[in-house]
Design a protein around this motif. Structure first.
Motif, PDB file in Angstrom:
ATOM      1  N   VAL A 198       0.825  -1.208   0.000  1.00  0.00           N
ATOM      2  CA  VAL A 198       0.000   0.000   0.000  1.00  0.00           C
ATOM      3  C   VAL A 198       0.861   1.260   0.000  1.00  0.00           C
ATOM      4  CG1 VAL A 198      -1.693   1.327   1.311  1.00  0.00           C
ATOM      5  CG2 VAL A 198      -1.955  -1.150   1.108  1.00  0.00           C
ATOM      6  N   LEU A 199       1.892   1.280   0.848  1.00  0.00           N
ATOM      7  CA  LEU A 199       2.769   2.450   0.921  1.00  0.00           C
ATOM      8  C   LEU A 199       3.514   2.666  -0.391  1.00  0.00           C
ATOM      9  CD1 LEU A 199       4.268   2.125   4.521  1.00  0.00           C
ATOM     10  CD2 LEU A 199       2.555   3.766   3.716  1.00  0.00           C
ATOM     11  N   SER A 200       3.946   1.583  -1.025  1.00  0.00           N
ATOM     12  CA  SER A 200       4.667   1.703  -2.292  1.00  0.00           C
ATOM     13  C   SER A 200       3.762   2.266  -3.384  1.00  0.00           C
ATOM     14  CB  SER A 200       5.212   0.335  -2.710  1.00  0.00           C
ATOM     15  OG  SER A 200       6.118  -0.171  -1.758  1.00  0.00           O
ATOM     16  N   VAL A 201       2.531   1.774  -3.444  1.00  0.00           N
ATOM     17  CA  VAL A 201       1.585   2.268  -4.443  1.00  0.00           C
ATOM     18  C   VAL A 201       1.264   3.743  -4.203  1.00  0.00           C
ATOM     19  CG1 VAL A 201      -0.792   2.067  -5.273  1.00  0.00           C
ATOM     20  CG2 VAL A 201       0.578   0.017  -4.915  1.00  0.00           C
ATOM     21  N   MET A 202       1.090   4.113  -2.941  1.00  0.00           N
ATOM     22  CA  MET A 202       0.827   5.523  -2.619  1.00  0.00           C
ATOM     23  C   MET A 202       2.004   6.400  -3.024  1.00  0.00           C
ATOM     24  SD  MET A 202      -1.061   5.294   1.091  1.00  0.00           S
ATOM     25  CE  MET A 202      -1.022   7.084   1.243  1.00  0.00           C
ATOM     26  N   LEU A 203       3.219   5.921  -2.805  1.00  0.00           N
ATOM     27  CA  LEU A 203       4.415   6.685  -3.153  1.00  0.00           C
ATOM     28  C   LEU A 203       4.495   6.908  -4.656  1.00  0.00           C
ATOM     29  CD1 LEU A 203       7.098   7.946  -2.182  1.00  0.00           C
ATOM     30  CD2 LEU A 203       8.159   5.710  -2.516  1.00  0.00           C
ATOM     31  N   VAL A 204       4.207   5.859  -5.428  1.00  0.00           N
ATOM     32  CA  VAL A 204       4.263   5.970  -6.884  1.00  0.00           C
ATOM     33  C   VAL A 204       3.196   6.940  -7.398  1.00  0.00           C
ATOM     34  CG1 VAL A 204       3.866   4.690  -9.022  1.00  0.00           C
ATOM     35  CG2 VAL A 204       5.276   3.697  -7.223  1.00  0.00           C
ATOM     36  N   ASN A 205       2.040   6.989  -6.732  1.00  0.00           N
ATOM     37  CA  ASN A 205       0.926   7.809  -7.207  1.00  0.00           C
ATOM     38  C   ASN A 205       0.916   9.232  -6.651  1.00  0.00           C
ATOM     39  OD1 ASN A 205      -0.092   5.760  -8.777  1.00  0.00           O
ATOM     40  ND2 ASN A 205      -1.526   5.033  -7.233  1.00  0.00           N
ATOM     41  N   LEU A 206       1.925   9.602  -5.889  1.00  0.00           N
ATOM     42  CA  LEU A 206       1.959  10.956  -5.326  1.00  0.00           C
ATOM     43  C   LEU A 206       1.996  12.030  -6.408  1.00  0.00           C
ATOM     44  CD1 LEU A 206       4.347  10.701  -2.219  1.00  0.00           C
ATOM     45  CD2 LEU A 206       1.898  11.190  -2.245  1.00  0.00           C
ATOM     46  N   ARG A 207       2.516  11.670  -7.585  1.00  0.00           N
ATOM     47  CA  ARG A 207       2.624  12.663  -8.648  1.00  0.00           C
ATOM     48  C   ARG A 207       1.265  13.189  -9.084  1.00  0.00           C
ATOM     49  NH1 ARG A 207       2.972   7.694 -11.052  1.00  0.00           N
ATOM     50  NH2 ARG A 207       1.892   7.368 -13.067  1.00  0.00           N
ATOM     51  N   TYR A 208       0.206  12.415  -8.849  1.00  0.00           N
ATOM     52  CA  TYR A 208      -1.124  12.866  -9.263  1.00  0.00           C
ATOM     53  C   TYR A 208      -1.620  14.036  -8.416  1.00  0.00           C
ATOM     54  CZ  TYR A 208      -1.286   8.789 -12.237  1.00  0.00           C
ATOM     55  OH  TYR A 208      -1.002   7.862 -13.209  1.00  0.00           O
ATOM     56  N   LEU A 209      -1.092  14.178  -7.204  1.00  0.00           N
ATOM     57  CA  LEU A 209      -1.425  15.359  -6.410  1.00  0.00           C
ATOM     58  C   LEU A 209      -0.894  16.616  -7.088  1.00  0.00           C
ATOM     59  CD1 LEU A 209      -0.689  14.088  -2.770  1.00  0.00           C
ATOM     60  CD2 LEU A 209      -2.917  14.471  -3.841  1.00  0.00           C
ATOM     61  N   LEU A 210       0.334  16.524  -7.609  1.00  0.00           N
ATOM     62  CA  LEU A 210       0.914  17.671  -8.305  1.00  0.00           C
ATOM     63  C   LEU A 210       0.169  17.951  -9.606  1.00  0.00           C
ATOM     64  CD1 LEU A 210       4.708  16.821  -7.802  1.00  0.00           C
ATOM     65  CD2 LEU A 210       3.278  18.380  -6.462  1.00  0.00           C
ATOM     66  N   MET A 211      -0.188  16.899 -10.324  1.00  0.00           N
ATOM     67  CA  MET A 211      -0.930  17.083 -11.576  1.00  0.00           C
ATOM     68  C   MET A 211      -2.289  17.723 -11.317  1.00  0.00           C
ATOM     69  SD  MET A 211      -0.206  13.571 -13.684  1.00  0.00           S
ATOM     70  CE  MET A 211       1.467  13.034 -14.063  1.00  0.00           C
ATOM     71  N   SER A 212      -2.992  17.236 -10.300  1.00  0.00           N
ATOM     72  CA  SER A 212      -4.307  17.788  -9.972  1.00  0.00           C
ATOM     73  C   SER A 212      -4.203  19.253  -9.570  1.00  0.00           C
ATOM     74  CB  SER A 212      -4.949  16.983  -8.838  1.00  0.00           C
ATOM     75  OG  SER A 212      -5.136  15.637  -9.215  1.00  0.00           O
ATOM     76  N   SER A 213      -3.152  19.596  -8.826  1.00  0.00           N
ATOM     77  CA  SER A 213      -2.958  20.996  -8.420  1.00  0.00           C
ATOM     78  C   SER A 213      -2.682  21.874  -9.634  1.00  0.00           C
ATOM     79  CB  SER A 213      -1.804  21.092  -7.417  1.00  0.00           C
ATOM     80  OG  SER A 213      -2.078  20.330  -6.262  1.00  0.00           O
ATOM     81  N   ALA A 214      -1.870  21.353 -10.564  1.00  0.00           N
ATOM     82  CA  ALA A 214      -1.509  22.141 -11.738  1.00  0.00           C
ATOM     83  C   ALA A 214      -2.703  22.394 -12.648  1.00  0.00           C
ATOM     84  CB  ALA A 214      -0.395  21.441 -12.511  1.00  0.00           C
ATOM     85  N   ILE A 215      -3.603  21.428 -12.726  1.00  0.00           N
ATOM     86  CA  ILE A 215      -4.731  21.535 -13.657  1.00  0.00           C
ATOM     87  C   ILE A 215      -5.964  22.165 -13.012  1.00  0.00           C
ATOM     88  CG2 ILE A 215      -5.955  19.349 -13.256  1.00  0.00           C
ATOM     89  CD1 ILE A 215      -5.921  18.906 -16.256  1.00  0.00           C
ATOM     90  N   SER A 216      -5.934  22.333 -11.694  1.00  0.00           N
ATOM     91  CA  SER A 216      -7.121  22.827 -10.977  1.00  0.00           C
ATOM     92  C   SER A 216      -7.525  24.236 -11.390  1.00  0.00           C
ATOM     93  CB  SER A 216      -6.868  22.785  -9.464  1.00  0.00           C
ATOM     94  OG  SER A 216      -5.780  23.631  -9.116  1.00  0.00           O
TER      95      SER A 216
END
Length: 250
Positions: free
Chosen positions: A82-100
């Motif tokens: 779970v932690l590894s998957v969350m770490l890999v997907n952290l980039r989507y927080l940056l993408m969502s912020s950029a596109i918001s």
């Protein structure tokens, strides 16, 4: 006349969703190529076609699915997975912020739906649309995201079904593909990168951390530590280089 006015928003949303569907079509071959491989790898890791379909629908990210299958096949602890998957997907927080910035004025649930189905490919298509038009309609983003999401699920299911149809002897001989797939993804990323020196350094650091830690810690923990250290070092060096460029420019 009143009926036509009331039906206008629905017709506009439908037209916008159709435009999003058309905008997604150039990226569909990419979803099929990677999704087909992800589905096949899921079967090799011991998952059924139905389980692979559910994982593709819920997790919906190629890199995280490959990582999940790899850690699962290695009998890693669920916490580490779970932690590894969350770490890999952290980039989507940056993408969502950029596109918001292109979703201002939309309702909260519309922003959530758009963000939940965001991928690297849909982000690239959407950011271009936002830069050209100054905003991204919800209908357009919904059509873009759903088209990509459905194609990803279908590609994973087809790959898993074809892999499951192979003879058991051939399946056993293909067990190496899980490792070779990761090597191939790393090489593809490296050759396409514009910062080969930085990424080479990150790979070397990750390998060294893994080599010196493998005998002392659980392998699933080693994976997280190696990825975190390498990514943090690469980010720090990239930020320092950017600051130096700004200072020289000043």
């Amino acid at each position: 006349m009143v009926l036509k006015t009331q039906n206008l928003p629905a017709a506009t949303e439908l037209s916008s969703a159709r435009a999003g569907f058309i905008a997604c079509l150039p990226t569909v071959p990419g979803y099929w190529s990677i999704g087909f491989a992800a589905g096949a790898i899921g079967t090799l890791a011991g998952f059924s076609v139905g389980q692979t379909a559910l994982l593709a629908a819920a997790l919906y990210t190629g890199s995280a699915q490959f990582l999940f299958y790899s850690l699962w096949a290695a009998d890693a602890e669920m916490t580490s997975v779970v932690l590894s998957v969350m770490l890999v997907n952290l980039r989507y927080l940056l993408m969502s912020s950029a596109i918001s910035v292109f979703f201002r004025g939309q309702r909260g649930w519309q922003k959530v739906v758009s963000g939940l189905l965001l991928t690297d490919e849909t982000f690239g298509v959407a950011i271009q649309h936002g830069n050209q038009h100054g905003k991204i309609p919800f209908g357009w983003m919904f059509g873009l995201n759903v088209t990509a999401w459905l194609n990803w699920i279908i590609a994973c299911v087809v790959g898993a079904w074809l892999a499951a149809a192979l003879p058991a002897s051939l399946m056993a001989g293909l067990s190496f593909s899980l490792i070779s797939m990761f090597i191939g993804l790393i090489l593809m990323t490296w050759f396409a990168s514009r910062r080969k020196a930085l990424e080479t350094l990150a790979i070397i650091v990750a390998v060294l951390v893994t080599f010196f830690s493998a005998g002392h810690l659980d392998i699933s923990v080693v994976v997280i530590i190696a990825a975190s250290v390498a990514a943090s070092l690469a980010t720090l060096l990239l930020r320092l280089k950017s600051q130096q460029g700004v200072n020289h420019g000043a």
